[in-house]
Structures are given as structure tokens and as C-alpha cells.
Design a protein around this motif. Structure first.
Motif: not given
Length: 265
Positions: A1-27
Motif C-alpha cells: 500500500m502506498l500509504v506509509h503511516s499507520k493512521a493513513g492505512r487505517w483511514a484507507a481501509w475504513g474508506l474502502f469498507w465504507l464504500l465496498f459494503l453498501p455499493l458492492f457487498a450488500l446488493p
């Protein structure tokens, strides 16, 4: 992953799951849940059953699945051959020629697929080449729609290909045909593999152009799903949709497991 800080990686993963769950997984989960239900009048499905899957893997649904597989495999092979040939031929062109060739192949993608279906229907509904009412016209439309992706994949791989391999083979006396078959194409096999999987997946899910062209004896599975849900059989249509998704994923998984010598270079 291009984000090197731990907080940035958590934010990136959180954004991913926030978009993935309602847009792809739930349907997808809703479709799977509906495929096991007999009623869905409240917040959750009720009357769980596997009867919809029993009907989805036999009779007309099974025939539609076989039709989709034959159509997708045939269209993918034709698209792969055409796109590869065009990419190899276009690699010898100048910048303007390459742009023109890319534009011609991307034209079916730039317009709605229903327009492609109409164009194929108009073009092949009169002699001397009368294909209307045959399975060939469906395969032809699918080939036109997916060839652009095969061409772009191979053309991109050719641009990244190290010319040193070809130059070394030519310096040792290899003919152009030998260089093509024993050097260039083997090095392109990973890209050809990926292009084949993409073309297959797109063909398996194609509906718009197919609705304008399919004959009564050649009904692909997406058309079967559409007609089932249009008649109010949402739960049965959901089971057929899950079968379509599962079949496509299994084929893509099998394609992804194919490894060539060029994959390890």
C-alpha cells in the motif's frame, strides 16, 4: 500500500469498507438472500427454501447457462484472436496510426451496447449475409463488444515488452515468424490470459445488445434472468443470477490459475 503511516492505512481501509459494503457487498447479499426466500414482505426474507436453485440448474435455465457459456467462450476466443492480431499489426504503425486503430476498436465501447446490437441487426438482416434469427448474430455482437478490451490489453503489453528478446532472437538468425511464435506471443501469454478472462466475464453478463438479437432457440442466461424478474419471479430470478455469478467466478478462477513461463520472468 502506498500509504506509509499507520493512521493513513487505517483511514484507507475504513474508506474502502465504507464504500465496498453498501455499493458492492450488500446488493450481492440481497440477491443471495432473495434466492433462498419464498416471501420478502418485511425487512428480512422469509420462507427459506432451496427449491429455486433446483429449478435454476435444470430445464430451460440449464440450457440458458450452456448457451451463455458457449457464447462467451466463442466470443472471447474470436475477440482474443482479432484483438491480438490488430495489436501486433498496429505496433508497427506510427503514433497517428496507433491512435486511429485504438479509436476504431474503442468505438463499440464508447456507444451504448444497445446501439451495437441495433447496428449488427441492421447490417446482417439482409442478403448476402443474413444472420438474423441465428445464434451466430448473438456471438458476433458479443465479439464486437469485447474485442476492444482484448486489443487494449495486448497493445498495452506490447508497449511494455522489452525489445531485447526479439533483437537477440533476430541476431541469432531467427525468422520474423519464429520470433513471433516463439518469443513475442509466449511473452504476451499473461496479458492474453487476463484479456480472455475479462472478455469472458463481460460476455457472460451482456444483456442490452443480446435482447435485440437472440432467437427463441438461443436464450443466454442474462435474458432468462430478465424475463423471470419481469414476470414477477424475483426469487427464482435471483437464484439464476447467483448461478450466473458463481459460474463466471469459477471460470475466472480457473483462468487465473493458468501460469506460463512468462509469468515468472
Amino acid at each position: 500500500m502506498l500509504v506509509h503511516s499507520k493512521a493513513g492505512r487505517w483511514a484507507a481501509w475504513g474508506l474502502f469498507w465504507l464504500l465496498f459494503l453498501p455499493l458492492f457487498a450488500l446488493p450481492l447479499l440481497v440477491v443471495v438472500a432473495a434466492s433462498f426466500a419464498t416471501h420478502w414482505s418485511g425487512a428480512f426474507p422469509s420462507g427459506m427454501t432451496t427449491g429455486h436453485y433446483a429449478a435454476a440448474v435444470r430445464g430451460e435455465s440449464l440450457q440458458a447457462l450452456v448457451t451463455s457459456l458457449v457464447t462467451a467462450v466463442t466470443a472471447s476466443l474470436l475477440a482474443l484472436a482479432t484483438g491480438t492480431w490488430a495489436a501486433l499489426a498496429g505496433s508497427a504503425l506510427g503514433t497517428r496510426g496507433k491512435r486511429l486503430l485504438d479509436g476504431l476498436f474503442m468505438l463499440p465501447v464508447a456507444v451504448p451496447s444497445v446501439v451495437v446490437g441495433l447496428a449488427v441487426l441492421v447490417a446482417f438482416s439482409r442478403p448476402p449475409l443474413l444472420l438474423n434469427g441465428t445464434s451466430t448474430i448473438v456471438v458476433l455482437a458479443h465479439t464486437v463488444l469485447v474485442t476492444a478490451f482484448a486489443h487494449q490489453s495486448v497493445a498495452a503489453a506490447l508497449r511494455r515488452l522489452d525489445p531485447a528478446y526479439e533483437q537477440a532472437a533476430a541476431s541469432l538468425g531467427a525468422s520474423p515468424a519464429y520470433v513471433l511464435w516463439r518469443v513475442r506471443l509466449p511473452l504476451l501469454l499473461p496479458s492474453l490470459n487476463a484479456a480472455a478472462g475479462l472478455c469472458f466475464a463481460l460476455s457472460m453478463g451482456e444483456l442490452s445488445a443480446t435482447m435485440m438479437l437472440y432467437p427463441p432457440d438461443w436464450v443466454p442466461l442474462p435474458v432468462r434472468i430478465f424475463t423471470a424478474t419481469d414476470r414477477g419471479s424475483l426469487h427464482g430470478g435471483s437464484a439464476v443470477a447467483v448461478v450466473l455469478m458463481a459460474t463466471t467466478l469459477l471460470v475466472l478462477l480457473a483462468v487465473s490459475r493458468v501460469r506460463t513461463k512468462a509469468s515468472y520472468r
